[in-house]
Design a protein around this motif. Structure first.
Motif, PDB file in Angstrom:
ATOM      1  N   ARG A  82      47.225  28.776  41.352  1.00 54.48           N
ATOM      2  CA  ARG A  82      46.111  28.408  40.465  1.00 54.48           C
ATOM      3  C   ARG A  82      45.614  27.005  40.793  1.00 54.48           C
ATOM      4  O   ARG A  82      44.407  26.746  40.756  1.00 54.48           O
ATOM      5  CB  ARG A  82      46.547  28.481  38.998  1.00 54.48           C
ATOM      6  CG  ARG A  82      46.708  29.899  38.465  1.00 54.48           C
ATOM      7  CD  ARG A  82      47.167  29.889  37.016  1.00 54.48           C
ATOM      8  NE  ARG A  82      46.997  31.178  36.360  1.00 54.48           N
ATOM      9  CZ  ARG A  82      47.859  32.181  36.445  1.00 54.48           C
ATOM     10  NH1 ARG A  82      48.981  32.014  37.158  1.00 54.48           N
ATOM     11  NH2 ARG A  82      47.621  33.323  35.834  1.00 54.48           N
ATOM     12  N   VAL A  83      46.558  26.097  41.022  1.00 54.09           N
ATOM     13  CA  VAL A  83      46.253  24.733  41.461  1.00 54.09           C
ATOM     14  C   VAL A  83      47.257  24.397  42.568  1.00 54.09           C
ATOM     15  O   VAL A  83      48.211  25.141  42.809  1.00 54.09           O
ATOM     16  CB  VAL A  83      46.369  23.707  40.307  1.00 54.09           C
ATOM     17  CG1 VAL A  83      45.332  23.995  39.228  1.00 54.09           C
ATOM     18  CG2 VAL A  83      47.763  23.700  39.717  1.00 54.09           C
ATOM     19  N   ARG A  84      47.072  23.271  43.220  1.00 49.61           N
ATOM     20  CA  ARG A  84      48.009  22.843  44.249  1.00 49.61           C
ATOM     21  C   ARG A  84      49.049  21.925  43.610  1.00 49.61           C
ATOM     22  O   ARG A  84      48.743  21.176  42.660  1.00 49.61           O
ATOM     23  CB  ARG A  84      47.269  22.154  45.390  1.00 49.61           C
ATOM     24  CG  ARG A  84      46.260  23.093  46.041  1.00 49.61           C
ATOM     25  CD  ARG A  84      45.542  22.455  47.191  1.00 49.61           C
ATOM     26  NE  ARG A  84      46.429  22.273  48.342  1.00 49.61           N
ATOM     27  CZ  ARG A  84      46.029  21.722  49.499  1.00 49.61           C
ATOM     28  NH1 ARG A  84      44.775  21.301  49.630  1.00 49.61           N
ATOM     29  NH2 ARG A  84      46.878  21.592  50.489  1.00 49.61           N
ATOM     30  N   LEU A  85      50.267  21.975  44.133  1.00 45.38           N
ATOM     31  CA  LEU A  85      51.398  21.301  43.510  1.00 45.38           C
ATOM     32  C   LEU A  85      52.076  20.363  44.500  1.00 45.38           C
ATOM     33  O   LEU A  85      52.248  20.694  45.683  1.00 45.38           O
ATOM     34  CB  LEU A  85      52.432  22.336  43.027  1.00 45.38           C
ATOM     35  CG  LEU A  85      51.925  23.480  42.160  1.00 45.38           C
ATOM     36  CD1 LEU A  85      53.072  24.436  41.821  1.00 45.38           C
ATOM     37  CD2 LEU A  85      51.262  22.959  40.892  1.00 45.38           C
ATOM     38  N   GLY A  86      52.477  19.186  43.999  1.00 40.84           N
ATOM     39  CA  GLY A  86      53.243  18.229  44.791  1.00 40.84           C
ATOM     40  C   GLY A  86      54.310  17.579  43.931  1.00 40.84           C
ATOM     41  O   GLY A  86      54.303  17.701  42.696  1.00 40.84           O
ATOM     42  N   VAL A  87      55.238  16.895  44.582  1.00 46.81           N
ATOM     43  CA  VAL A  87      56.312  16.170  43.899  1.00 46.81           C
ATOM     44  C   VAL A  87      56.280  14.722  44.352  1.00 46.81           C
ATOM     45  O   VAL A  87      56.188  14.439  45.558  1.00 46.81           O
ATOM     46  CB  VAL A  87      57.696  16.781  44.214  1.00 46.81           C
ATOM     47  CG1 VAL A  87      58.810  15.930  43.604  1.00 46.81           C
ATOM     48  CG2 VAL A  87      57.780  18.211  43.697  1.00 46.81           C
ATOM     49  N   VAL A  88      56.350  13.805  43.389  1.00 49.52           N
ATOM     50  CA  VAL A  88      56.399  12.364  43.665  1.00 49.52           C
ATOM     51  C   VAL A  88      57.570  11.808  42.872  1.00 49.52           C
ATOM     52  O   VAL A  88      57.517  11.719  41.641  1.00 49.52           O
ATOM     53  CB  VAL A  88      55.088  11.658  43.278  1.00 49.52           C
ATOM     54  CG1 VAL A  88      55.139  10.192  43.670  1.00 49.52           C
ATOM     55  CG2 VAL A  88      53.882  12.348  43.929  1.00 49.52           C
ATOM     56  N   SER A  89      58.637  11.436  43.573  1.00 48.78           N
ATOM     57  CA  SER A  89      59.915  11.173  42.908  1.00 48.78           C
ATOM     58  C   SER A  89      60.505   9.840  43.328  1.00 48.78           C
ATOM     59  O   SER A  89      60.515   9.505  44.522  1.00 48.78           O
ATOM     60  CB  SER A  89      60.909  12.287  43.271  1.00 48.78           C
ATOM     61  OG  SER A  89      62.192  12.020  42.765  1.00 48.78           O
ATOM     62  N   ASN A  90      61.039   9.110  42.368  1.00 46.32           N
ATOM     63  CA  ASN A  90      61.944   8.007  42.679  1.00 46.32           C
ATOM     64  C   ASN A  90      63.319   8.581  42.986  1.00 46.32           C
ATOM     65  O   ASN A  90      63.847   9.385  42.214  1.00 46.32           O
ATOM     66  CB  ASN A  90      62.071   7.040  41.493  1.00 46.32           C
ATOM     67  CG  ASN A  90      60.875   6.129  41.350  1.00 46.32           C
ATOM     68  OD1 ASN A  90      60.002   6.082  42.214  1.00 46.32           O
ATOM     69  ND2 ASN A  90      60.825   5.403  40.241  1.00 46.32           N
ATOM     70  N   PHE A  91      63.888   8.190  44.108  1.00 50.06           N
ATOM     71  CA  PHE A  91      65.276   8.539  44.409  1.00 50.06           C
ATOM     72  C   PHE A  91      65.764   7.628  45.507  1.00 50.06           C
ATOM     73  O   PHE A  91      65.002   7.220  46.377  1.00 50.06           O
ATOM     74  CB  PHE A  91      65.435  10.006  44.822  1.00 50.06           C
ATOM     75  CG  PHE A  91      66.832  10.519  44.578  1.00 50.06           C
ATOM     76  CD1 PHE A  91      67.291  10.692  43.283  1.00 50.06           C
ATOM     77  CD2 PHE A  91      67.681  10.801  45.626  1.00 50.06           C
ATOM     78  CE1 PHE A  91      68.577  11.148  43.039  1.00 50.06           C
ATOM     79  CE2 PHE A  91      68.965  11.265  45.394  1.00 50.06           C
ATOM     80  CZ  PHE A  91      69.420  11.439  44.102  1.00 50.06           C
ATOM     81  N   TYR A  92      67.075   7.309  45.462  1.00 49.30           N
ATOM     82  CA  TYR A  92      67.602   6.269  46.346  1.00 49.30           C
ATOM     83  C   TYR A  92      68.389   6.803  47.529  1.00 49.30           C
ATOM     84  O   TYR A  92      69.104   6.052  48.198  1.00 49.30           O
ATOM     85  CB  TYR A  92      68.443   5.261  45.566  1.00 49.30           C
ATOM     86  CG  TYR A  92      69.254   5.801  44.403  1.00 49.30           C
ATOM     87  CD1 TYR A  92      69.831   7.059  44.422  1.00 49.30           C
ATOM     88  CD2 TYR A  92      69.418   5.010  43.265  1.00 49.30           C
ATOM     89  CE1 TYR A  92      70.564   7.533  43.354  1.00 49.30           C
ATOM     90  CE2 TYR A  92      70.158   5.475  42.182  1.00 49.30           C
ATOM     91  CZ  TYR A  92      70.731   6.738  42.236  1.00 49.30           C
ATOM     92  OH  TYR A  92      71.458   7.197  41.174  1.00 49.30           O
ATOM     93  N   ILE A  93      68.233   8.084  47.846  1.00 50.19           N
ATOM     94  CA  ILE A  93      68.754   8.653  49.087  1.00 50.19           C
ATOM     95  C   ILE A  93      67.618   9.447  49.724  1.00 50.19           C
ATOM     96  O   ILE A  93      67.075  10.362  49.105  1.00 50.19           O
ATOM     97  CB  ILE A  93      69.972   9.560  48.845  1.00 50.19           C
ATOM     98  CG1 ILE A  93      71.122   8.764  48.227  1.00 50.19           C
ATOM     99  CG2 ILE A  93      70.434  10.199  50.163  1.00 50.19           C
ATOM    100  CD1 ILE A  93      72.343   9.600  47.899  1.00 50.19           C
TER     101      ILE A  93
END
Length: 240
Positions: free
Chosen positions: A122-133
């Motif tokens: 239906r829409v486009r999806l992405g992930v934007v995440s803080n992570f330290y590895i």
């Protein structure tokens, strides 16, 4: 709300890593290691120093510092007379301990797979995440069968910048090929009010707060005037 993209936070949004008290289980044995070798009186004492160091870093800039480098910096500040190689070895052992315990503490929030199935296409999806590895958000999403829903996954350790600084959001927009004029067509969704709602809104995006206070007692509930949900089955067009 109308949008062409949804950018999701990862941890405590798509994947949970806390117990019913709100503690992140995998960090407890990590904090215990400096106490086990006699450098600290307790895990709580190391945790206090680590949080103080981390808060100073976050006030100064938004560059990401990987987990091992964080722990080594805390130990060097506390024990400058100990050889660097010894502290580097201990920091590496702390990361190894985290790696072993972290995946065992993870689980999916109720309804997340159904929610992603609904929005995918239906829409486009992405992930934007803080992570330290580096790379772990991608690997863990893959392990839970969620990676295929997303056009991209951006993590702070890989790109070098962390939320709520503007750089990681701007990099994500570049990857999504969304111009500054079209940022209002992005909905950012996550459990951290500043990182996932207020900061994206400052950059022209829309924000939706995933209020986890009902399942994580240490988290504050949504505030008045903030678009929010408490369960993934609420995230459908009739709500938006």
């Amino acid at each position: 709300m109308t949008f062409d993209w949804i950018f999701f936070d990862c941890f405590n949004t798509l994947i949970d890593d806390f117990d019913q008290t709100g503690e992140e289980l995998a960090l407890l044995p990590v904090y215990s290691l400096p106490a086990e070798v006699g450098l600290y009186a307790s895990a709580a004492e190391f945790r206090r120093d680590y949080h103080a160091w981390r808060n100073r870093q976050w006030q100064s800039e938004h560059r990401e510092i990987e987990m091992g480098d964080r722990y080594q910096a805390v130990l060097q500040e506390k024990f400058p007379s100990i050889p660097v190689l010894e502290l580097e070895k201990m920091a590496s052992e702390m990361v190894d301990r985290f790696r072993v315990g972290y995946q065992q503490s993870l689980r999916l929030p109720d309804g997340v797979q159904e929610m992603l199935q609904f929005w995918h296409g239906r829409v486009r999806l992405g992930v934007v995440s803080n992570f330290y590895i580096q790379g772990w958000p991608t690997e863990l999403l893959e392990s839970f069968g969620l990676r295929s829903y997303f056009d991209f996954v951006m993590d702070s350790a890989a790109c070098g910048w962390r939320k709520p600084g503007p750089h990681i959001y701007e990099l994500a927009c570049d990857v999504a090929k969304v111009t500054q004029a079209d940022r209002h067509k992005i909905l950012f969704v996550g459990d951290h009010l500043l990182n996932d709602v207020l900061a994206p809104q400052e950059l022209g995006m829309q924000g939706l707060f995933f209020d986890r206070s009902q399942v994580r007692p240490t988290y504050a509930p949504s505030t008045e005037g903030v678009n929010s949900i408490t369960q993934w089955n609420q995230f459908r067009p009739d709500f938006c």
